[in-house]
Enzyme design. Structure first.
Site, mmCIF file in Angstrom:
data_model
loop_
_atom_site.group_PDB
_atom_site.id
_atom_site.type_symbol
_atom_site.label_atom_id
_atom_site.label_comp_id
_atom_site.label_asym_id
_atom_site.label_seq_id
_atom_site.Cartn_x
_atom_site.Cartn_y
_atom_site.Cartn_z
ATOM 1 N N HIS A 17 -20.139 3.475 38.365
ATOM 2 C CA HIS A 17 -21.159 2.855 37.760
ATOM 3 C C HIS A 17 -20.813 3.795 36.593
ATOM 4 O O HIS A 17 -20.977 3.197 35.218
ATOM 5 C CB HIS A 17 -22.546 3.477 38.250
ATOM 6 C CG HIS A 17 -22.384 2.809 39.481
ATOM 7 N ND1 HIS A 17 -23.332 2.818 40.698
ATOM 8 C CD2 HIS A 17 -22.590 1.488 40.619
ATOM 9 C CE1 HIS A 17 -23.158 2.370 41.283
ATOM 10 N NE2 HIS A 17 -23.238 0.715 41.216
ATOM 11 N N LYS A 41 -36.091 -2.374 51.379
ATOM 12 C CA LYS A 41 -34.414 -1.590 51.871
ATOM 13 C C LYS A 41 -34.968 -0.492 51.177
ATOM 14 O O LYS A 41 -34.967 -0.242 50.550
ATOM 15 C CB LYS A 41 -33.878 -1.401 50.633
ATOM 16 C CG LYS A 41 -32.478 -2.498 51.276
ATOM 17 C CD LYS A 41 -31.084 -3.142 51.053
ATOM 18 C CE LYS A 41 -29.680 -2.803 50.905
ATOM 19 N NZ LYS A 41 -28.987 -3.026 50.419
ATOM 20 N N ARG A 90 -15.486 -6.259 40.142
ATOM 21 C CA ARG A 90 -15.164 -4.975 40.362
ATOM 22 C C ARG A 90 -13.415 -6.176 40.536
ATOM 23 O O ARG A 90 -12.450 -6.165 41.156
ATOM 24 C CB ARG A 90 -15.181 -4.815 41.772
ATOM 25 C CG ARG A 90 -16.108 -3.021 41.452
ATOM 26 C CD ARG A 90 -16.812 -2.482 42.566
ATOM 27 N NE ARG A 90 -17.701 -3.551 43.360
ATOM 28 C CZ ARG A 90 -18.462 -3.578 44.602
ATOM 29 N NH1 ARG A 90 -18.742 -1.656 44.830
ATOM 30 N NH2 ARG A 90 -19.568 -4.206 45.024
ATOM 31 N N SER A 128 -21.465 1.626 46.782
ATOM 32 C CA SER A 128 -22.449 3.345 47.180
ATOM 33 C C SER A 128 -22.226 2.677 48.723
ATOM 34 O O SER A 128 -22.333 3.962 49.153
ATOM 35 C CB SER A 128 -23.073 2.889 46.594
ATOM 36 O OG SER A 128 -23.712 3.104 45.226
#
Ligand code: PNS
Length: 159
Positions: A17, A41, A90, A128
């Protein structure tokens, strides 16, 4: 002024990030890191903690600001007159999800452009959730998250 938003959960921010934030800050006059407040969440870090961690690791980049938002990203952007979303890509596996989101955001507001930056190859495996998993089982997360936050992530995971 050329402003872009870099949205995400950032629970916690990773070196992948941070790499995108740094590169985007060289392309845009201002980059707003937008942390999604997701009521469904809970996450490892609270929104305020995530904000603080991101502010800490971007404190030397003057044109980066950190904010949080609830609801639709396009509404957050409209309130601030921002038209560009920056996303990191990615691998091919990211593409489908990102493509869907980019098209949905475009459908919601046709002025919005989503720009993708290829993640640096050395972070292409990083997320993460994988950081949390490694930390949970006592693995080493040095080099995966910014040095200034390694201890905090380990502590939070094991407290
Ligand atoms: O880091 P993440 O969890 O992959 O980030 C996802 C995020 C925050 C960019 C995305 O979920 C989002 O923009 N949510 C806000 C809700 C929204 O605008 N949805 C419409 C697009 S599908």
């Amino acid at each position: 002024m050329n402003i872009a938003v870099y949205p995400g959960s950032f629970d916690p921010i990773t070196n992948g990030h941070l790499d995108i934030i740094k590169r985007a800050s060289r392309v845009f006059d201002k980059v707003i890191v937008g942390i999604l407040v997701n009521p469904d969440k809970k996450g490892l870090f609270s929104i305020e903690e995530r904000k603080e961690l991101i502010r800490r690791v971007t404190r030397d980049i003057p044109n980066v600001k950190v904010e949080s938002f609830t609801g639709l990203l396009v509404d957050f952007m409209k309130e601030r007159d921002i038209n560009v979303i920056i996303k990191g890509l990615r691998a091919v596996s990211d593409f489908e999800y990102e493509f869907q989101m980019a098209l949905m955001n475009k459908k919601l507001n046709s002025n919005i452009e989503t720009l993708f930056m290829m993640t640096d190859a050395k972070y292409s495996f990083l997320s993460s959730s994988s950081v949390k998993q490694v930390a949970m089982f006592g693995g080493c997360i040095n080099g995966l998250v910014p040095d200034e936050i390694v201890d905090e992530v380990m502590y939070k995971m094991h407290k």
